[in-house]
Write an enzyme that holds these catalytic residues in place. Structure first.
Site, PDB file in Angstrom:
ATOM      1  CB  ALA A   9      29.009  48.277  51.661  1.00 30.91           C
ATOM      2  CB  SER A  10      32.539  43.687  53.030  1.00 33.58           C
ATOM      3  OG  SER A  10      31.890  43.362  54.224  1.00 33.58           O
TER       4      SER A  10
ATOM      5  N   PRO B  22      28.880  40.080  49.550  1.00 36.60           N
ATOM      6  CG  PRO B  22      28.602  38.566  47.800  1.00 36.60           C
ATOM      7  CD  PRO B  22      28.588  40.032  48.127  1.00 36.60           C
ATOM      8  N   GLY B  23      31.512  39.388  50.049  1.00 37.04           N
ATOM      9  CA  GLY B  23      32.907  39.114  50.383  1.00 37.04           C
ATOM     10  C   GLY B  23      33.852  38.905  49.222  1.00 37.04           C
ATOM     11  N   GLY B  24      33.387  39.095  48.025  1.00 33.62           N
ATOM     12  CA  GLY B  24      34.271  38.942  46.863  1.00 33.62           C
ATOM     13  C   GLY B  24      35.438  39.904  46.927  1.00 33.62           C
ATOM     14  CE  LYS B  25      33.292  45.256  44.579  1.00 30.22           C
ATOM     15  NZ  LYS B  25      31.987  44.663  44.948  1.00 30.22           N
TER      16      LYS B  25
ATOM     17  CG  ASP C 198      24.309  52.794  59.196  1.00 31.22           C
ATOM     18  OD1 ASP C 198      25.079  53.149  58.300  1.00 31.22           O
ATOM     19  OD2 ASP C 198      23.112  53.099  59.242  1.00 31.22           O
TER      20      ASP C 198
ATOM     21  CG  ASP D 256      31.007  47.914  45.881  1.00 32.96           C
ATOM     22  OD1 ASP D 256      30.887  48.704  44.942  1.00 32.96           O
ATOM     23  OD2 ASP D 256      30.558  46.756  45.867  1.00 32.96           O
TER      24      ASP D 256
ATOM     25  CB  CYS E 261      27.210  47.758  40.577  1.00 27.35           C
ATOM     26  SG  CYS E 261      25.890  47.621  41.756  1.00 27.35           S
TER      27      CYS E 261
END
Lengths: 196, 685
Positions: free
Chosen positions: B419-420, B422-425, B470, B487, B544
């Site tokens: 579950a990526s 907006p791409g920070g990780k 999914d 995440d 989170c």
């Protein structure tokens, strides 16, 4: 996702050659790993073969992007470079333009480069040549087309345009009047919706 | 950021603009400050002593106070002085003797540098300014009001609060901050210069308010069935002797009808509840149970911070009461802005230099990361600098570094980020892989993959494949990953400071649905990993959120469902251990290897990180265990069972019917149908 056809490759390579000239060979014959061009939903991706093979298992409707997006084909069959290709263009660019710090923001907001903002320029750049625009700290900012050759720029007045920000006059979705086509990294902010 | 932080901190102020309705004392003090300002120095200490002495007697003095009602205050004071000397050992005895001096000294050394001669005015300032202070400061400063008993707790509180924001959020009101030092000293001087005028103005205001207060006092008195307003001191005494009366259910109902309690009242009640719950045996009113206090506290937290009742209860159950309030308090303050250096394009030192030249004030986050920078203040928008656009850094919360650090991907691995967006990780992973191997960045939401792709390209990650499935489809799409980062989508109870809407829009149903989804996802994540991987075979699960049913419960579920995974150290040097026991649930003891992060402790978003190692599925392990245990069970009962079975082999439908019917009812209920009433209760018997 499929390989490019003959015509498509021709379109892509002509466009790239305008910026990197003979260095194009370095994109195709890489020392480290074989890379290839792939077309997916009108967009051209430059991707390592190993990634591409793995990407095959993703179904077409679910695949969003892979590797680096170089640009897209318009409906009329013309190829347009996207700013996402900037990394490679900057690496292999033949002709470069450096702009002063006070010219950075105007350029990122989509304006042309005027002479007052010009810091350095490659010697003997011809007219209408594709150039990559750098900041004075060598950060690639975008690319464009020269309005005049290096020799001619000497006698221009400071407000004259040196580099046309719009590399292509074409039919993209124009979201901002001052930014006819995307070719600077500011586009990541402005045109995120149309970019991919 | 600094500017914004200040604004945010200031926000709670309007809540407390209401006047004091709780204490009769203040009204009286205002009145007497009006009449005689200079007398204060002489009148206050005895009063102080009285206050602090009266306080400890709180629980038992209540019935007797009325009888003593006729006593004059002077007598009382005289009496109390020797007494307070005698029982010095009583918790706060030291404050009785030199409480006032202490407090003032603290202020002068702490805040108002060099002002020592104006003690009275200072303390008065405190009193008058009190209602305008923001919530965090409140805990720090109202020492001379009614706080003697609670002092130790609050001191701890204060020191922690100072540790935390002093580094990150330079609040100008927080005088002890290093870099605000001069400023605050200046403020002090200005205050001193016009102290006289200001205090006089305040006094005038106070006089005007005194009447208002009086009326409110009447109301407060009426609530307590005390109408002995004839003696102010006695009233004072009353107020202190019975510092806190827990409202009964009926009173709460009445309060609700009256349009909810005054915030000032709520705040005081919260403090008192915490104090009482801290020393329940000594301080609690008789015949009131602990749960009554907790309920009141939770209700007050819900109304004060604006949570729905369910969430307030759920979150406050996670911590001891005092800490719970700290947690809620921390959720009101924004976390610091942090950025992550993109090591694919630049180095942290170069980036810091470039940004400093643009007028950004920053500093490395901490020792635990070598790519993070914390932004204090910026004269340019930090998300639109040429460096940002050129992909030299990513705006990213400090907490979202943690799962990637835990994952620690190695070059040439195949990694999945389930579950990526907006791409920070994702980009962090790609940077750690140094653009080798391949990262699969997945996100269910197609719209969010746009920004994901943009970020991936901006940061120059060339080994990323973005797809939109999914997450639960994943082992089918593709498996054999060396590492998987999950995440998981969560309730976001750790990031309430970012998204206040969580406070009200999460219900029990959301939590059940989310944890269900998380359990499905984590099993898919485990199944996508290649257990044979030479370098990897790891999964990191993170949320989170701070709630247990989205974290430990999910991890425990995964451990139970997949015998071939085990928890390993996350590799994070800080953070609290995960709960192994929580409200009657007992988790696998290895859950203590997981890490929790809290806004009030670590000054980052609430976060949870667990790291699994997937081992080879050993068929032997599963089969060895079962044959050993199951036959044994049969063996034990075999002799007896065999005889019975031989006697009646057929089904006894009569006997089975109640069970069948019960099962049918349950099935209907599960489908959401309403089962018919039990026709024959005889079956049950």
């Amino acid at each position: 996702m499929r390989p490019l056809t003959e015509e498509e490759s021709k379109a892509v390579f002509t466009k790239l050659a305008n910026y990197i000239g003979k260095n194009l060979i370095h994109l195709i014959d890489r020392q480290d790993e074989p890379y290839c061009f792939r077309l997916h939903k009108d967009r051209v991706y430059y991707v390592s073969e190993s990634s591409m093979r793995l990407g095959i298992s993703v179904a077409r409707p679910n695949l969003v992007s892979l590797g680096t997006c170089f640009g897209k084909f318009s409906k009329t069959g013309k190829f347009k470079l996207h700013v996402t290709a900037l990394d490679y263009l900057a690496q292999y660019a033949k002709y470069k333009v450096w702009i002063k710090p006070n010219g950075e923001m105007p350029f990122l907001y989509g304006n042309h480069v005027v002479k007052a903002h010009l810091g350095r320029i490659t010697e003997d750049t011809p007219e209408h040549q594709g150039v990559v625009v750098f900041s004075m700290k060598d950060i690639p900012l975008g690319f464009g087309v020269t309005a005049r050759s290096t020799v001619d720029t000497r006698k221009l007045d400071p407000t004259a345009i040196i580099v046309f920000h719009q590399a292509y006059v074409s039919s993209t979705v124009i979201r901002f009047l001052y930014s006819p086509t995307p070719s600077d990294v500011g586009e990541y902010l402005r045109d995120e919706d149309t970019l991919f | 950021m600094g500017r914004r932080a200040k604004n945010k901190q200031g926000a709670p102020e309007p809540l407390e603009k209401k006047t004091y309705s709780t204490s009769k004392k203040l009204g009286k003090r205002k009145a007497d400050s009006d009449s005689d300002l200079d007398d204060r120095a002489t009148t206050r200490p005895p009063k102080k002593i009285k206050d602090s002495k009266a306080k400890p007697r709180a629980p038992d003095s209540k019935p007797s106070s009325k009888a003593k009602g006729q006593n004059k205050s002077s007598v009382k004071t005289a009496k109390s002085i020797p007494k307070s000397d005698s029982d010095n050992d009583f918790g706060d005895g030291w404050e009785d003797v030199e409480g006032d001096v202490d407090v003032n000294d603290e202020f002068s050394s702490d805040e108002f540098q060099g002002i020592t001669n104006n003690l009275d005015d200072l303390s008065e300032e405190d009193d008058e300014d009190y209602p305008l202070r923001s919530t965090t400061q409140k805990f720090d400063f109202d020492t001379d009001e009614e706080e003697e008993g609670i002092q130790p707790v609050l001191k701890g509180n204060k020191s922690k609060q100072h540790e935390r924001p002093s580094k990150i959020i330079p609040t100008s009101s927080d005088g002890s901050d290093d870099f605000d030092y001069d400023e605050s000293a200046d403020e002090g001087r200005v205050t001193m210069a016009n102290m006289e005028a200001r205090s006089r103005a305040l006094d005038a205001k106070a006089a005007a308010e005194a009447e208002l207060d009086e009326e409110e006092l009447q109301g407060a008195v009426a609530r307590k069935d005390e109408d002995d307003d004839f003696d102010m001191d006695e009233a004072d005494e009353e107020n202190d002797a019975e510092p806190f009366h827990l409202p009964t259910a009926a009173e709460r109902e009445a309060e609700k009808h009256a349009g909810g309690p005054d915030l000032q009242v709520v705040q005081r009640r919260m403090r008192e509840c915490i104090r009482v719950l801290g020393k329940f045996k000594q301080l609690a009113e008789k015949d009131r149970s602990r749960s009554e206090y907790t309920d009141q506290l939770v209700a007050d937290i819900a109304s004060y911070y604006g949570y729905n009742d369910f969430l307030a209860e759920k979150l406050s159950q996670l911590f001891p009461v005092a800490e719970a309030v700290e947690f809620f308090e921390a959720n009101e303050v924004p976390r610091p802005v942090t950025i992550r250096t993109n090591t694919l394009k630049t180095r942290r030192r170069d980036l810091a230099q470039a940004l400093v030249n643009r007028g950004v004030n920053l500093e490395p986050i901490g020792k635990w990361t070598n790519v993070g920078l914390q932004v204090f203040e910026s004269s340019v928008p930090i998300g639109a600098t040429p460096e940002y656009l050129a992909g030299h850094y990513m705006l990213q919360a400090a907490s979202s570094f943690l799962p990637v650090i835990a994952l620690s991907p190695q070059p040439n691995e195949r990694v999945l980020d389930m579950a990526s967006a907006p791409g920070g990780k994702t980009t962090h992973i790609a940077a750690l892989l140094q653009n080798t191997g391949v990262v699969f960045a997945n996100d269910t939401n197609k719209a969010r993959t746009k920004s994901l792709t943009a970020n991936v390209h901006r940061l120059g990650c060339k080994n990323v494949v973005v797809c939109s499935y999914d997450g639960r489809e994943f082992p089918k799409v593709m498996g054999g990953f060396d590492r998987v980062l999950l995440d998981a989508p969560c309730s976001g109870t750790g990031v309430i400071s970012k998204d206040q809407s969580v406070k009200v829009n999460k219900s029990e149903r959301d939590f059940t649905m989310l944890s269900h989804l998380q359990k499905q996802l984590i099993l898919c994540a485990i199944d996508s990993v290649n257990p044979e991987s030479k370098t990897g075979g790891y999964i990191v699960y993170s949320t989170c959120s701070v709630t247990v049913d989205e974290n430990e419960a999910v991890v425990d579920y995964a451990l139970r469902k997949r015998p071939n995974v085990k928890l390993v150290e996350t590799g994070l040097s800080f953070g609290r251990e995960g709960y192994t026991k929580y409200r009657g649930k007992i988790f696998n003891p290895s859950v203590s290897l997981t890490r929790r992060f809290y806004p009030h402790v670590h000054n980052m978003d609430g976060f949870y990180v667990a790291k699994f190692k997937v081992e080879k599925r050993s068929k032997a392990a599963a089969t060895v265990e079962e044959p050993v245990t199951i036959p044994e069970k049969f063996v034990l009962g075999e002799e007896a069972a065999v005889e019975q079975v031989q006697e009646d082999v057929g089904f006894d439908s009569e006997e089975d019917r109640p069970y069948l019917e019960e099962a049918k009812r349950r099935r209907m209920k599960a489908k959401g149908l309403r089962p018919p009433p039990r026709s024959k209760p005889a079956h049950r018997a």
